[in-house]
Structure formats: structure tokens, C-alpha cells
Design a protein around this motif. Structure first.
Motif, PDB file in Angstrom:
ATOM      1  N   ASN A  68       0.864  -1.178   0.000  1.00  0.00           N
ATOM      2  CA  ASN A  68       0.000   0.000   0.000  1.00  0.00           C
ATOM      3  C   ASN A  68       0.892   1.217   0.000  1.00  0.00           C
ATOM      4  O   ASN A  68       2.070   1.137   0.315  1.00  0.00           O
ATOM      5  CB  ASN A  68      -0.937  -0.002   1.206  1.00  0.00           C
ATOM      6  N   ILE A  93       3.728   0.569 -14.191  1.00  0.00           N
ATOM      7  CA  ILE A  93       2.430   0.745 -13.600  1.00  0.00           C
ATOM      8  C   ILE A  93       2.444   0.082 -12.241  1.00  0.00           C
ATOM      9  O   ILE A  93       2.892  -1.050 -12.090  1.00  0.00           O
ATOM     10  CB  ILE A  93       1.282   0.318 -14.536  1.00  0.00           C
ATOM     11  N   VAL A  94       2.090   0.885 -11.242  1.00  0.00           N
ATOM     12  CA  VAL A  94       2.189   0.349  -9.892  1.00  0.00           C
ATOM     13  C   VAL A  94       0.805   0.044  -9.339  1.00  0.00           C
ATOM     14  O   VAL A  94      -0.138   0.801  -9.480  1.00  0.00           O
ATOM     15  CB  VAL A  94       3.027   1.259  -8.943  1.00  0.00           C
ATOM     16  N   GLU A  95       0.714  -1.114  -8.755  1.00  0.00           N
ATOM     17  CA  GLU A  95      -0.541  -1.564  -8.154  1.00  0.00           C
ATOM     18  C   GLU A  95      -0.290  -1.841  -6.681  1.00  0.00           C
ATOM     19  O   GLU A  95       0.738  -2.397  -6.306  1.00  0.00           O
ATOM     20  CB  GLU A  95      -1.004  -2.869  -8.821  1.00  0.00           C
ATOM     21  N   ALA A  96      -1.227  -1.460  -5.860  1.00  0.00           N
ATOM     22  CA  ALA A  96      -1.118  -1.751  -4.435  1.00  0.00           C
ATOM     23  C   ALA A  96      -2.165  -2.799  -4.075  1.00  0.00           C
ATOM     24  O   ALA A  96      -3.288  -2.744  -4.548  1.00  0.00           O
ATOM     25  CB  ALA A  96      -1.331  -0.483  -3.625  1.00  0.00           C
ATOM     26  N   THR A  97      -1.754  -3.744  -3.268  1.00  0.00           N
ATOM     27  CA  THR A  97      -2.699  -4.794  -2.874  1.00  0.00           C
ATOM     28  C   THR A  97      -3.680  -4.275  -1.835  1.00  0.00           C
ATOM     29  O   THR A  97      -4.674  -4.917  -1.530  1.00  0.00           O
ATOM     30  CB  THR A  97      -1.956  -5.984  -2.266  1.00  0.00           C
ATOM     31  N   LYS A 108      -7.641  -9.344  -2.783  1.00  0.00           N
ATOM     32  CA  LYS A 108      -7.153  -8.085  -3.330  1.00  0.00           C
ATOM     33  C   LYS A 108      -5.763  -8.247  -3.912  1.00  0.00           C
ATOM     34  O   LYS A 108      -5.443  -7.683  -4.951  1.00  0.00           O
ATOM     35  CB  LYS A 108      -7.116  -7.020  -2.231  1.00  0.00           C
ATOM     36  N   ALA A 112      -4.966  -7.326  -7.762  1.00  0.00           N
ATOM     37  CA  ALA A 112      -3.960  -6.329  -8.109  1.00  0.00           C
ATOM     38  C   ALA A 112      -2.953  -6.942  -9.083  1.00  0.00           C
ATOM     39  O   ALA A 112      -2.567  -6.328 -10.080  1.00  0.00           O
ATOM     40  CB  ALA A 112      -3.252  -5.836  -6.860  1.00  0.00           C
ATOM     41  N   GLN A 114      -3.400  -9.653 -11.027  1.00  0.00           N
ATOM     42  CA  GLN A 114      -4.104  -9.928 -12.277  1.00  0.00           C
ATOM     43  C   GLN A 114      -4.194  -8.667 -13.121  1.00  0.00           C
ATOM     44  O   GLN A 114      -4.023  -8.688 -14.335  1.00  0.00           O
ATOM     45  CB  GLN A 114      -5.535 -10.405 -11.984  1.00  0.00           C
ATOM     46  N   SER A 115      -4.501  -7.586 -12.447  1.00  0.00           N
ATOM     47  CA  SER A 115      -4.637  -6.318 -13.145  1.00  0.00           C
ATOM     48  C   SER A 115      -3.352  -5.981 -13.895  1.00  0.00           C
ATOM     49  O   SER A 115      -3.385  -5.525 -15.041  1.00  0.00           O
ATOM     50  CB  SER A 115      -4.994  -5.238 -12.134  1.00  0.00           C
ATOM     51  N   ILE A 117      -1.126  -8.125 -15.009  1.00  0.00           N
ATOM     52  CA  ILE A 117      -0.959  -9.056 -16.117  1.00  0.00           C
ATOM     53  C   ILE A 117      -1.885  -8.736 -17.275  1.00  0.00           C
ATOM     54  O   ILE A 117      -1.499  -8.787 -18.433  1.00  0.00           O
ATOM     55  CB  ILE A 117      -1.185 -10.497 -15.633  1.00  0.00           C
ATOM     56  N   SER A 118      -3.098  -8.372 -16.966  1.00  0.00           N
ATOM     57  CA  SER A 118      -4.020  -8.072 -18.058  1.00  0.00           C
ATOM     58  C   SER A 118      -3.639  -6.771 -18.766  1.00  0.00           C
ATOM     59  O   SER A 118      -4.074  -6.525 -19.874  1.00  0.00           O
ATOM     60  CB  SER A 118      -5.465  -8.007 -17.557  1.00  0.00           C
ATOM     61  N   ARG A 119      -2.833  -5.970 -18.096  1.00  0.00           N
ATOM     62  CA  ARG A 119      -2.315  -4.789 -18.799  1.00  0.00           C
ATOM     63  C   ARG A 119      -1.076  -5.163 -19.596  1.00  0.00           C
ATOM     64  O   ARG A 119      -0.353  -4.299 -20.056  1.00  0.00           O
ATOM     65  CB  ARG A 119      -1.938  -3.674 -17.847  1.00  0.00           C
TER      66      ARG A 119
ATOM     67  N   THR B  46      -5.873 -14.736 -19.800  1.00  0.00           N
ATOM     68  CA  THR B  46      -6.096 -13.436 -19.159  1.00  0.00           C
ATOM     69  C   THR B  46      -6.409 -12.444 -20.249  1.00  0.00           C
ATOM     70  O   THR B  46      -5.706 -12.369 -21.253  1.00  0.00           O
ATOM     71  CB  THR B  46      -4.838 -12.938 -18.430  1.00  0.00           C
ATOM     72  N   ARG B  47      -7.413 -11.680 -20.059  1.00  0.00           N
ATOM     73  CA  ARG B  47      -7.819 -10.795 -21.134  1.00  0.00           C
ATOM     74  C   ARG B  47      -6.817  -9.677 -21.347  1.00  0.00           C
ATOM     75  O   ARG B  47      -6.153  -9.217 -20.444  1.00  0.00           O
ATOM     76  CB  ARG B  47      -9.218 -10.338 -20.775  1.00  0.00           C
ATOM     77  N   ASP B  79      -4.347   5.306  -1.629  1.00  0.00           N
ATOM     78  CA  ASP B  79      -4.861   3.973  -1.303  1.00  0.00           C
ATOM     79  C   ASP B  79      -6.382   3.927  -1.390  1.00  0.00           C
ATOM     80  O   ASP B  79      -6.966   3.033  -2.004  1.00  0.00           O
ATOM     81  CB  ASP B  79      -4.435   3.584   0.115  1.00  0.00           C
ATOM     82  N   ARG B  86     -11.701   0.744  -7.960  1.00  0.00           N
ATOM     83  CA  ARG B  86     -11.725  -0.663  -8.304  1.00  0.00           C
ATOM     84  C   ARG B  86     -13.117  -1.246  -8.075  1.00  0.00           C
ATOM     85  O   ARG B  86     -13.595  -2.077  -8.830  1.00  0.00           O
ATOM     86  CB  ARG B  86     -10.678  -1.440  -7.505  1.00  0.00           C
ATOM     87  N   TYR B  91      -9.836   0.809 -13.371  1.00  0.00           N
ATOM     88  CA  TYR B  91      -8.433   0.745 -13.033  1.00  0.00           C
ATOM     89  C   TYR B  91      -7.957   2.128 -12.623  1.00  0.00           C
ATOM     90  O   TYR B  91      -8.495   3.147 -13.055  1.00  0.00           O
ATOM     91  CB  TYR B  91      -7.597   0.333 -14.242  1.00  0.00           C
TER      92      TYR B  91
END
Lengths: 346, 346
Positions: A68, A93-97, A108, A112, A114-115, A117-119, B46-47, B79, B86, B91
DNA sequence: CTGTTAGCGCGTTCAC
DNA sequence: GTGAACGCGCTAACAG
């Protein structure tokens, strides 16, 4: 939003030419180049990265997975990594769980991830204390292009940036010993965290090696939060045990220790010395500034970025960068929270 | 990476059907639905969001532009915003300009912003103290779907989340006055920042209104950094001016103030009271825990996310959410750094 | 040096 | 309820 097409018409050329002036300007006549540049300017064109990624079969972006934003000791790593990657023309691209301390949600975490990977990220840098080992293994299996910072699930040194926490613990012990401390307590990080365990082991071993083994009842359990440091210190203080120094396994807990001391009227470092770990922003925010063990975050970021790049598609094209250092040594940063209590010599 | 195509073949159906089971499952026979689900699972499909964005002419992502990860007071907002977005199936992609305190680079700002736009974000939330007003105006002009948090460039309340810093300043003043303080000093934030100026003005005005105007020479210039707080406090202490309380316009500087005090052997709050601003993580990390003015970050995040959603393409389709509150009031959080010095009554 | 053509992976009509 | 065909904006051969 204007498209390549629009620009092409406006400039009186084909879309291919516009694309070329954008990506390989040297292959296009200076005259048309300026014509196109003009058209881009007046139309306010911005390229559509989604379409570009599709056509190139490559997103030129790498993902950064963290816990986070609010409680990250690793914020400096994130900043640094993003910077480096940008230099190489890569997006991050940074994702926070969204996980916070004891409130972790595997759902979550997975979303996060998956998000990312799909990008279509080409590789992922995991910068997390809270994704557990099993989950990490899964991620690694499903998406091998992953770089781990300070996690030891996988033994491939091409994918792991590590810090020697054991040595860090030793450093802390040595420093306390060197300053004459013999009655020493320790506040541990979360039980199941290898980094915390290693810090503790290094500390304990060094104490033992120098003939000053730590007493069992002077080891307290914490969880890396400020309040856990405060609580542990209160126990120590209530115990009427003659402790002169405390090693907290991270700076947050060390800050908590300082808090507990002052609340109880104990001065740091005059009556109680404390050593932290991480050299986080907190270390120079509290009074007294914390003597602490620092990790070379900047170098680590650099290595992580390089590894991620080497793992990406770039690998097959422009060739890989020389493999960077992956194992790092911590260092003791001496500030104001430890007092030398050796008898003065004259 | 398996594609929709692969899944379709594996399931023995057309790509259209796979797409439908993914997006509008109710339009497809339960039997084929499970068949497809199976195929998706075994293939590990994965899409591809890039392709999806292209085809839908909508990225379902909104951009968050911030200064940097390491020194962001607004990490909690990030956060929270990401979480909310989401929930709505959106996104968030967050970009940092990399700016730190006095080292701001307009080039990087623009690149970070451009990066968001080229990723086809549908709206942008700006969460930055360091992008200057002129640049902000430009961004707003070139990309109107922008939500500003705590910046006042644009007067459209549909695009601005604001906090009443003036009232915040008043709150701080009132609290000090209520606790009997009359000899008060203030440490300002950066000169050209409206939020800092407002905090200061509210503070000064309230003091004046209550018949206790602040002396000119008790106003010190800071820049929101810890060290600037320390420096200012050292000046105050050296001045031999009988000050009993200090208002620092943010918590970082307040932490610096506390540092300076303890370094000089002055106890907080016994000999010196201090009030901060922001209720940042630091406030409960230092000793004593800081009495401070807090902003309702959670509510603000919620509003920002809602506004961003309303501005996005979703607007034209699913209809807009009710417009949320955009102007917020700060509150005083009483902790341990202010002492009541009113004469005891019996 | 430049234009033409053919997809990248997906969502979406429109027939069936 | 399902499939065939087209196009989103862009890059990558291939001719010319």
C-alpha cells in the motif's frame, strides 16, 4: 482525441509516415518530418498506447506490485525504479494490494496482480512484505518474469534482489557492544517473516560470539508497527530489568520504543540506547534521530529495474544489460540514539 | 499468452461467444457458459486490456498524478481512491512526477502527465503540491476531465475537492488560546502555496479577533520540511523570546520543532506547546504525539473518485453518480503536544 | 524515402 | 443463443 489517421491527412502523408517520424525519425525526409511535426502540434495528437501495444505485441511497461502507498518503507524504491525504467523508455504501472499490517486480503492481492498481467506488463517487480510465500510461489509459477525484492522464495539470483539481514543484525549488535552495552533487549518483527528472523539471528549470534549472550526474557515480540514497539518497551520498563539498550528490528518499532521511554520519563540515549533498522524517513523525524541499519535502496532499485528489463521482451531484441549485483550489504548509520557507556579512560 | 481465439477453439465455440460469456454471461446458454469457463481455466487465459480498450473505445481507467511516493502526505488518499475506483470496475494508474520539495522538474511533470493521457485515461485526479498553478491551468485546458484535490486553480466545484485551510488555521489558534497561551509563534509553509497562506491567515486572524495579535517577529518562514521546522525553532529558542507555543503549518515541521526543543533541553509540552497540521503518520510517531489539524482524507478520496467517475465516459452511459460533497472542514485532533497553562482554579 | 496492406486481440453489429 | 465479419489505432513488412 485525434488519431494517427487524422494527423496523416492533415499533413498530407500516409499513416505509415507519421508512425515512422514518431518512432524512427532518421528514416524520414527532414521536410516531411517537420510537416508531420506541425500537424501533430496543431491537432494536439497523443499516441494511443493501447493500440501501440497491440500492434507491437509489447507494452513496454513493467508492473510494480506493492502493499500500500501509506505504509510503505519502500516508497523510495518505487520512486527510484519508476525513474530508471522511464529512462529506458519503459512505463511502470504500480498496483497496491491494499494490505495493511495485519489486515491482509488475498483476494485483493490477486486482483492487483491480475490487473498488472491483463495490462500486458512484460515483467513484474514484487515489493511486498505482506504477500505470503505460498501466494508468491503461485505468482512466480504463473508469471515467471518476476523480480523479487527482499523475498527469498526463489533461489534464482536473476530474479531476486536480496539484502543480508543477518549481517544487519550483527552490525546492530556490534555497535551496541562497542559502546559498552551488556544488558541488551531486542524487539522482534513478525514471527513468520524471514527478514525479521534473520535480523534477530544475526543480532543474537553476534552477541553470543562476543561472549555476551542475550537473555531469553529480554526478547520481545513485535510486528513492525509503532505501537508494538511501544508496548514491548513498556513491558521492558515494567520488568524492572536493568536494560541499557534495545534493538528494534525496524525503525517504526524503534520510534515506538522512544515514545515509551519518554512517556516513562526515561531519556534516550542517556538512560536507554536504541538501534533501529531500515533507515526509513522516521529515523530522522523522531528525537533523537535514530541510529539504524540501512539498506542500499538506491542500488537495489537499480538492480531491480535492470533485472526486470532483462526479463522483458527487450531481452530478445536489444540484448540484455549486464547483470547487476543482486545481493547487498546493509550498513550502520550512526546518529543520536545510542550512548557510549564505557567507563571513561584517562 | 493465450488469446480469446485460443479459448474459443478450445471450447469449440466462436470468439464472440467467449467474449459474451465474459461480459454479458446472461446472454449465453448455461451449458456453453460452463464449457467456456472450463476452457478459460485450463488455458490460463487473461484478457488483454489493451485490445479491449481499443475495441471498446474506453479504457475504464483513471489516472492519478502525484508528486512522489516517498514524501507524499497523501498516500492514504491514493490507497483509498484506488480502492473505490476498483469497486466500480475502474483501473487506476498512478504516475509520480518525481518532484521532491525544492527540486521540481517541469519536464518530468509533463512527461508523467502525458504518460497518463497516452494510456487513454478517462479522467485524471491531480494530487500534487508541486505542480505550479500555470502548469495546472495548461493541463486543465488540454485535458478538461481533471479533478483537483486541494488546489484552487479552477473554480468549477465539479472538478475541485477543497479543504478549508483558513478554518484549520483558526482551529489551531483557538486551541492554543483556549489552553491559555498568549506568546505564540508560527512557522509558515512555502511562501507561494495558497494552502499554507490560508492556514497562516486563519491562524493570525483568529489570534487577532480574540485580542491577542501575533507579533511580526514571531512568524518564521519554513518550507514544509522537517529541517525547516528545526531551523525555525532554533531561531525562536536563540531569540530568548518568551514563547510558550508554536503552530507549525504541517506535521513534518512540527516534528522538526519537537526535535529542536529536545535538543535544546526544552520539554514538549511542559515548556513548549506545539500544534501541527495534516494529521500525517508522523503525528503519532514522534514523542509526544502531535496535536494537529486533520483533513478528512477518506471523504475527500471518495469525492475525488466519484467526480472522476462522473467525468469519465461512464457519464454518457450508465448515468452519473450523485454529485458528492466537494468542500471539507478540517478538525482539531487533540493529542499530547499542547499543555494547558491556564492558572489552576480552586 | 514513402505508401499499401495486413494484422495485433477484442467487442460489436447483424444475420442465422 | 450463436457465429461471421468488421473495425478500434497503430506498427511492420513489402513494394515502389
Amino acid at each position: 482525441m485525434p488519431t494517427l489517421q487524422d494527423v496523416a491527412i492533415l499533413a498530407g502523408v500516409s499513416t505509415a509516415t507519421v508512425s515512422r517520424t514518431l518512432n524512427k525519425p532518421e528514416l524520414v525526409e527532414p521536410v516531411t518530418r517537420t510537416k508531420v511535426a506541425e500537424a501533430i502540434k496543431v491537432s494536439g495528437y497523443t499516441r494511443n498506447e493501447a493500440a501501440r501495444s497491440l500492434a507491437m505485441r509489447s507494452s513496454r511497461t513493467i508492473g510494480l506490485l506493492t502493499d500500500n502507498f501509506a505504509s510503505s518503507y519502500f516508497a523510495p524504491i518505487m520512486d527510484e525504479t519508476v525513474d530508471i525504467l522511464r529512462e529506458y523508455g519503459y512505463y511502470t504501472i504500480v498496483e497496491a494490494t491494499g494490505n495493511v499490517a495485519n489486515n491482509i486480503d488475498p483476494g485483493k492481492q490477486r486482483r492487483a496482480w491480475q490487473s498488472l498481467i491483463s495490462r500486458q506488463v512484460e515483467s513484474i517487480i514484487v515489493l511486498s512484505l505482506l504477500v505470503d510465500d505460498a501466494e508468491l510461489e503461485n505468482m512466480l509459477r504463473e508469471f515467471p518474469n518476476t523480480v523479487l525484492i527482499d523475498r527469498h522464495v526463489h533461489e534464482d539470483s536473476n530474479r531476486c534482489i536480496t539484502v543480508d539481514h543477518y549481517v544487519g543484525g550483527q552490525l546492530a549488535a556490534k555497535h551496541l557492544l562497542d559502546n559498552g552495552h551488556r544488558n541488551i533487549a531486542m524487539i522482534s518483527g513478525p514471527e513468520n517473516k524471514p527478514d525479521a528472523n534473520l535480523r534477530g539471528k544475526g543480532f543474537i549470534d553476534e552477541l553470543l560470539r562476543q561472549g555476551c549472550p542475550i537473555k531469553e526474557n529480554r526478547i520481545f515480540q513485535g510486528d513492525y508497527t509503532i505501537t508494538s514497539g511501544t508496548n514491548a518497551m513498556q513491558q521492558i520498563l515494567n520488568g524492572k530489568d536493568e536494560v541499557s539498550a534495545v534493538f528494534a528490528q525496524n525503525d517504526d518499532m524503534a520510534a515506538g520504543v522512544v515514545n515509551a521511554c519518554y512517556t516513562a520519563g526515561i531519556k534516550v540515549p542517556e538512560q536507554m540506547s536504541v538501534v533501529g533498522f531500515d533507515n526509513s524517513a522516521l529515523a530522522t523525524a523522531v528525537f533523537p534521530h535514530l541510529t539504524t541499519v540501512s539498506q542500499p535502496l538506491k542500488s537495489m532499485s537499480h538492480s531491480a529495474a535492470t533485472l526486470a528489463l532483462n526479463l522483458s521482451q527487450r531481452h530478445q531484441r536489444e540484448g540484455v544489460l549486464p547483470n547487476p549485483q543482486t545481493h547487498f550489504m546493509p550498513a550502520l548509520i550512526e546518529r543520536m540514539s545510542v550512548m557510549d557507556i564505557r567507563p571513561k579512560q584517562r
